[in-house]
Design a protein around this motif. Sequence first.
Motif, PDB file in Angstrom:
ATOM      1  N   ARG A  72       0.799  -1.220   0.000  1.00 32.37           N
ATOM      2  CA  ARG A  72       0.000   0.000   0.000  1.00 32.37           C
ATOM      3  C   ARG A  72       0.838   1.280   0.000  1.00 32.37           C
ATOM      4  O   ARG A  72       0.519   2.245  -0.694  1.00 32.37           O
ATOM      5  CB  ARG A  72      -0.918  -0.038   1.237  1.00 32.37           C
ATOM      6  CG  ARG A  72      -1.823   1.153   1.414  1.00 32.37           C
ATOM      7  CD  ARG A  72      -2.954   1.136   0.449  1.00 32.37           C
ATOM      8  NE  ARG A  72      -3.911   2.201   0.727  1.00 32.37           N
ATOM      9  CZ  ARG A  72      -4.638   2.798  -0.199  1.00 32.37           C
ATOM     10  NH1 ARG A  72      -4.541   2.426  -1.468  1.00 32.37           N
ATOM     11  NH2 ARG A  72      -5.476   3.749   0.103  1.00 32.37           N
ATOM     12  N   ASP A  93      10.988   1.626   5.898  1.00 33.09           N
ATOM     13  CA  ASP A  93      10.410   0.283   5.913  1.00 33.09           C
ATOM     14  C   ASP A  93      11.445  -0.646   6.531  1.00 33.09           C
ATOM     15  O   ASP A  93      12.644  -0.357   6.497  1.00 33.09           O
ATOM     16  CB  ASP A  93      10.046  -0.201   4.499  1.00 33.09           C
ATOM     17  CG  ASP A  93       9.137  -1.420   4.538  1.00 33.09           C
ATOM     18  OD1 ASP A  93       7.908  -1.250   4.374  1.00 33.09           O
ATOM     19  OD2 ASP A  93       9.637  -2.547   4.737  1.00 33.09           O
ATOM     20  N   ARG A  98      12.616  -2.024  -0.249  1.00 28.88           N
ATOM     21  CA  ARG A  98      11.304  -1.384  -0.432  1.00 28.88           C
ATOM     22  C   ARG A  98      11.431   0.130  -0.340  1.00 28.88           C
ATOM     23  O   ARG A  98      10.754   0.870  -1.046  1.00 28.88           O
ATOM     24  CB  ARG A  98      10.308  -1.911   0.608  1.00 28.88           C
ATOM     25  CG  ARG A  98      10.055  -3.396   0.431  1.00 28.88           C
ATOM     26  CD  ARG A  98       8.943  -3.919   1.310  1.00 28.88           C
ATOM     27  NE  ARG A  98       8.824  -5.363   1.075  1.00 28.88           N
ATOM     28  CZ  ARG A  98       7.973  -6.167   1.689  1.00 28.88           C
ATOM     29  NH1 ARG A  98       7.129  -5.680   2.568  1.00 28.88           N
ATOM     30  NH2 ARG A  98       7.931  -7.444   1.408  1.00 28.88           N
ATOM     31  N   TRP A 142      -1.485  -3.691  10.759  1.00 30.03           N
ATOM     32  CA  TRP A 142      -2.330  -3.125  11.829  1.00 30.03           C
ATOM     33  C   TRP A 142      -1.661  -3.144  13.193  1.00 30.03           C
ATOM     34  O   TRP A 142      -1.916  -2.281  14.029  1.00 30.03           O
ATOM     35  CB  TRP A 142      -3.652  -3.906  11.926  1.00 30.03           C
ATOM     36  CG  TRP A 142      -4.391  -4.037  10.639  1.00 30.03           C
ATOM     37  CD1 TRP A 142      -4.252  -3.258   9.526  1.00 30.03           C
ATOM     38  CD2 TRP A 142      -5.386  -5.014  10.325  1.00 30.03           C
ATOM     39  NE1 TRP A 142      -5.108  -3.691   8.537  1.00 30.03           N
ATOM     40  CE2 TRP A 142      -5.813  -4.767   9.003  1.00 30.03           C
ATOM     41  CE3 TRP A 142      -5.957  -6.073  11.028  1.00 30.03           C
ATOM     42  CZ2 TRP A 142      -6.790  -5.542   8.365  1.00 30.03           C
ATOM     43  CZ3 TRP A 142      -6.931  -6.837  10.406  1.00 30.03           C
ATOM     44  CH2 TRP A 142      -7.340  -6.568   9.090  1.00 30.03           C
ATOM     45  N   VAL A 163      -5.968   2.078   7.470  1.00 33.63           N
ATOM     46  CA  VAL A 163      -7.122   1.441   8.118  1.00 33.63           C
ATOM     47  C   VAL A 163      -6.835  -0.013   8.451  1.00 33.63           C
ATOM     48  O   VAL A 163      -6.090  -0.659   7.720  1.00 33.63           O
ATOM     49  CB  VAL A 163      -8.343   1.498   7.189  1.00 33.63           C
ATOM     50  CG1 VAL A 163      -8.760   2.914   6.912  1.00 33.63           C
ATOM     51  CG2 VAL A 163      -8.103   0.761   5.880  1.00 33.63           C
ATOM     52  N   ASP A 232       3.373  -8.734   4.698  1.00 33.07           N
ATOM     53  CA  ASP A 232       4.650  -8.903   5.366  1.00 33.07           C
ATOM     54  C   ASP A 232       4.484  -9.748   6.635  1.00 33.07           C
ATOM     55  O   ASP A 232       3.662  -9.439   7.497  1.00 33.07           O
ATOM     56  CB  ASP A 232       5.205  -7.516   5.736  1.00 33.07           C
ATOM     57  CG  ASP A 232       6.673  -7.599   6.052  1.00 33.07           C
ATOM     58  OD1 ASP A 232       7.449  -7.803   5.112  1.00 33.07           O
ATOM     59  OD2 ASP A 232       7.027  -7.489   7.235  1.00 33.07           O
ATOM     60  N   TRP A 235       0.922 -10.901   8.424  1.00 37.22           N
ATOM     61  CA  TRP A 235       0.167 -10.246   9.488  1.00 37.22           C
ATOM     62  C   TRP A 235      -1.343 -10.298   9.263  1.00 37.22           C
ATOM     63  O   TRP A 235      -2.119 -10.419  10.208  1.00 37.22           O
ATOM     64  CB  TRP A 235       0.640  -8.800   9.703  1.00 37.22           C
ATOM     65  CG  TRP A 235       0.410  -7.865   8.532  1.00 37.22           C
ATOM     66  CD1 TRP A 235       1.297  -7.546   7.556  1.00 37.22           C
ATOM     67  CD2 TRP A 235      -0.781  -7.141   8.225  1.00 37.22           C
ATOM     68  NE1 TRP A 235       0.738  -6.669   6.654  1.00 37.22           N
ATOM     69  CE2 TRP A 235      -0.542  -6.406   7.046  1.00 37.22           C
ATOM     70  CE3 TRP A 235      -2.044  -7.035   8.829  1.00 37.22           C
ATOM     71  CZ2 TRP A 235      -1.504  -5.587   6.450  1.00 37.22           C
ATOM     72  CZ3 TRP A 235      -3.008  -6.221   8.244  1.00 37.22           C
ATOM     73  CH2 TRP A 235      -2.733  -5.508   7.066  1.00 37.22           C
TER      74      TRP A 235
END
Length: 472
Positions: A72, A93, A98, A142, A163, A232, A235
Amino acid sequence: MKTRKLLSVVALAATVALTVCACGTVKLKKNTKTHIIETVVPKRPAGQKDVLGLRLAPMPVVRVGFIGLGMRGPGAVERFTHLDGVQIKALCDLHPERVAKSQKYLEKAGLPAATEYSGSEDAWKKLCDRDDIDLVYIATGWQHHAEMMIYAMNKGKHVACEVPAVMTLKEAWDVVNTAERTQRHCMMLENCVYDFFELTTLNMAQHGLFGEVLSAKGGYVHNLEPFWKYYDANWRLEANIGFRGDIYATHGLGPACWVLNIHRGDRMDYLISMDVPATTLPRFMREEMKIENPQVKNGEMTQTLIKTVKGKTIYLEHNVTSYQPYNRYYQVIGSDGFANKYPKQGYCLRPTEESKSAVPNHEDLKSHDYVSDATRDALMKKYQHPIHAEIAEKAKKVGGHGGMDFIMDYRLIYCLHHGLPLDMDVYDLAEWSSIGELTEISLNHHSAPVAVPDFTRGAWNRLKGLQLYYAK
Ligand SMILES: NC(=O)c1ccc[n+]([C@@H]2O[C@H](COP(=O)([O-])OP(=O)(O)OC[C@H]3O[C@@H](n4cnc5c(N)ncnc54)[C@H](O)[C@@H]3O)[C@@H](O)[C@H]2O)c1
């Protein structure tokens, strides 16, 4: 993924003790009059003010640092290269490659290189410690969100977070308290409120086209099977294994709350939730991942009904595993009309004297059909939201879910530039994200009603209606 601590349960005067569920981080009590399970609303610390309608000094240039550049995050970096009055100062990151990949977007846009942070679990703290960053933009999994938001605000930064921004009620209260104590903006990056049908429909509702809005519907129905292995360290799969309830409610709930003026004249009172057994995901884990006896807490589908204090309702659905077309359900039901986004975008309006058929015919199931596509298009043109009028064309070119992601970023920066309240505040963040744990509590108590905490602590009726601000 952190495991939520076992609940400690209290029995107060007008309350009864509940069966302990291994889900939450808060104390529960049951109101014996209403039979609603209540979670404890912590007192606002002395001297701390709410941040409703927070206005701060205009910021002609917003200096940004990004954390989380997986699937994202890089899109956000790329979109920010199309915004004026922005400087991308830092990229972070865990994986250095990345960061390097996102750095290429800056190079392509002819912008100065950003400082790179990577290689350790807490390299992001160095980004937050810098004095030359105003806004920290978080797009990690999250489980990191709350810690990162709180740390960044404590370092004086404004925060925008993907989100759902928090996973538990405790995290929600911690984030609200930090935003109030530091008087920083803390916005959840809920993009769906800016989508073309949703924002146009909001404008129609605010112009009274649907009469009194009584109910709204939202959902997240998206089969994530092709994606599971790309998150990743797994999760997202871990979240679905470990948590029951609607853990991804915000895309459906955001537009519904906006059209119902939640904490701007109404507020969510309580909810009830039901789910069905997890089936498709355990099968996928057995067949594709060779896991012998997979245990998945998250139901195949979770359905939730929310009641507001003004008597309105919101229907929510979460299903990330069944074979169904993508659907966010967005629907608005009012006294004078109806709007529906999936699978058909359309409106149905109260008939006028001329359009009423003379003799009702039970066989004519289309007597209350959608308005014609031409009428819908004309209505959508007439009620185009001013935000879309201003930026839709550019947003469609820049992209990000058809443009809504760019509109979200644009509005965040626009409001910071002009010192205006952000479109979404920390209370939206807490209300929309806390549905995860609240639904889990309901599910673990036989679908009992569970109170939705008033994160504004009494100020939900102060703002009269949702307002998206413009510079004069
Ligand atoms: N609004 C939307 O439409 C939308 C769409 C997709 C994802 N999302 C949200 O975006 C977020 C990220 O999702 P994703 O699909 O990119 O996940 P992802 O797993 O692909 O990316 C997460 C990134 O965070 C990095 N990360 C993890 N821990 C870190 C740490 N300690 N320091 C620095 N970086 C760290 C990982 O290395 C990874 O690159 C989630 O909250 C997700 O729900 C939102």
